[in-house]
Design an enzyme around this catalytic site. Structure first.
Site, short mmCIF file in Angstrom:
data_model
loop_
_atom_site.label_atom_id
_atom_site.label_comp_id
_atom_site.label_asym_id
_atom_site.label_seq_id
_atom_site.Cartn_x
_atom_site.Cartn_y
_atom_site.Cartn_z
N LYS A 115 0.82 -1.21 0.00
CA LYS A 115 0.00 0.00 0.00
C LYS A 115 0.85 1.26 0.00
O LYS A 115 0.45 2.27 -0.57
CB LYS A 115 -0.98 0.01 1.18
CG LYS A 115 -2.12 -0.99 0.99
CD LYS A 115 -3.31 -0.65 1.86
CE LYS A 115 -4.43 -1.64 1.63
NZ LYS A 115 -5.56 -1.46 2.55
N LYS A 197 -5.74 -11.25 -8.65
CA LYS A 197 -7.01 -11.35 -7.96
C LYS A 197 -8.05 -10.38 -8.54
O LYS A 197 -7.68 -9.26 -8.90
CB LYS A 197 -6.74 -11.00 -6.48
CG LYS A 197 -7.67 -11.63 -5.50
CD LYS A 197 -7.21 -11.30 -4.08
CE LYS A 197 -8.40 -10.91 -3.24
NZ LYS A 197 -8.03 -10.52 -1.88
N LYS A 200 -11.86 -4.46 -7.50
CA LYS A 200 -12.68 -3.35 -7.97
C LYS A 200 -11.82 -2.22 -8.52
O LYS A 200 -12.30 -1.36 -9.25
CB LYS A 200 -13.53 -2.82 -6.82
CG LYS A 200 -12.68 -2.31 -5.67
CD LYS A 200 -13.49 -1.55 -4.70
CE LYS A 200 -12.68 -0.90 -3.59
NZ LYS A 200 -11.41 -1.42 -3.21
#
Ligand code: TRP
Length: 332
Positions: A115, A197, A200
């Site tokens: 992140k 994976k 969204k």
């Protein structure tokens, strides 16, 4: 809730579109756990602000997620369902746990590394201490099990370490949570890039199925799914696209992947993709209908999370009091 059942805690972030991956990988399994466990589910809104959010969007996503969880079958008669920010003990225990967690441990978290690479202009302290808040979530309720996917395993491991350290420094306080690995949990991959994976945040909207996508959209996205240059529907190492579609088909029909592959032997990829799209659309239809009802009934959603938060905060407060006492704070 019966006391003989083991307790499960899990949370999900209200960070936007809810995908088929979220549903098949997590939400559906939560629904199935409700009979065997005393389940506590939270909307992890405190975690969500570790990445900058538009306030109105965060509110919208939180309500939508609650409505979708109810539509999917989370039953407030059996389980608790509330917002993390409504139970102030989460933030308070997280502070204490921060003081029992080493910078080195947090630096090793792969999610933090990922992140911070992705949000290089906002590497805030909350992003760094994200796992101690997660530990607080779990430990406040003395959860026996935590249903987690691969990506959260390292955080759960750290929660256990922190709990064990606190227990041995003072005395038995926290239950060490076990990962609950979901047997039937499908790892859903992107339809456009089947080695990563389903997410969204995929730049290509054809890569993911939103739970609110209509039938035509679902079928169109499956028709465009990336496969390979062969022609036979088989479950085999290296056939990432086809394997993913077989996994999805199996998850929504209840057939095994072997049965599914047999069903399509001799048929082309086109027929197969269409069938997967139709099966997914049919599976989601009743959920989408219930979702429409819930999202149109905000008062009901508010009543669910308010009642649950009241119950949750009683459990949480009892744990927090013990912790405050053990570390040496004066009693109120
Ligand atoms: N970090 C989790 C995720 O993004 C969500 C989460 C927050 C969670 N607190 C938790 C999951 C406690 C399990 C237990 O998926």
């Amino acid at each position: 809730m019966e006391n003989t059942k083991k307790r499960s805690f899990s949370a999900i972030q209200p960070s936007g579109t809810i995908t088929l991956g979220n549903y098949l990988g997590a939400i559906r399994n939560w629904v199935n756990m409700q009979d065997d466990f005393e389940c506590i589910f939270a909307i992890a809104d405190l975690h969500t602000i570790t990445v900058r959010q538009e306030p109105s969007a965060l509110r919208k996503h939180s309500i939508e997620l609650l409505a979708m969880l109810l539509a999917a079958g989370i039953d407030p008669e059996k389980s608790l369902l509330f917002c993390q920010s409504h139970v102030h003990q989460h933030a308070e225990l997280a502070w204490v746990l921060n003081c029992y967690t080493q910078m080195g441990e947090l630096s090793r978290m792969t999610q933090f590394k990922d992140k911070s690479a992705k949000h290089a202009n906002n590497i805030n302290a909350g992003l760094f201490t994200y796992p101690t808040l997660m530990a607080a979530d779990i430990l406040l309720y003395k959860a026996d099990v935590v249903p987690v996917g691969e990506d959260q395993k390292q955080h759960l491991e750290l929660s256990r370490d922190i709990a064990g350290r606190f227990n041995s420094t003072y005395s038995d306080t926290f239950v060490l949570p076990e990962p609950y690995i979901i047997k039937s949990g499908a790892r859903v991959m992107s339809l456009q890039n089947p080695t990563s994976k389903m997410s969204k945040s995929d730049e290509n909207v054809n890569g993911f199925i939103a739970l609110t996508d209509d039938e035509d959209t679902i079928i169109r996205k499956f028709k465009r799914a990336v496969t390979d240059s062969e022609t036979t529907v088989e479950y085999r190492e290296g056939k990432y696209g086809i394997n993913n579609l077989l996994n999805i088909y199996s998850a929504v029909t209840g057939k095994t992947v072997i049965e599914a592959a047999k069903e399509f032997s001799g048929k082309g990829y086109g027929d197969f993709k269409l069938a997967v799209g139709e099966a997914v659309a049919a599976h989601l239809k009743p959920i989408q209908e219930r979702y429409k009802d819930y999202i149109g009934n905000k008062d009901y959603i508010v009543s669910v999370y308010t009642k649950s938060a009241g119950i949750a905060s009683k459990i949480a407060e009892s744990t927090l009091r013990k912790v405050y006492k053990k570390v040496g704070f004066l009693q109120k």
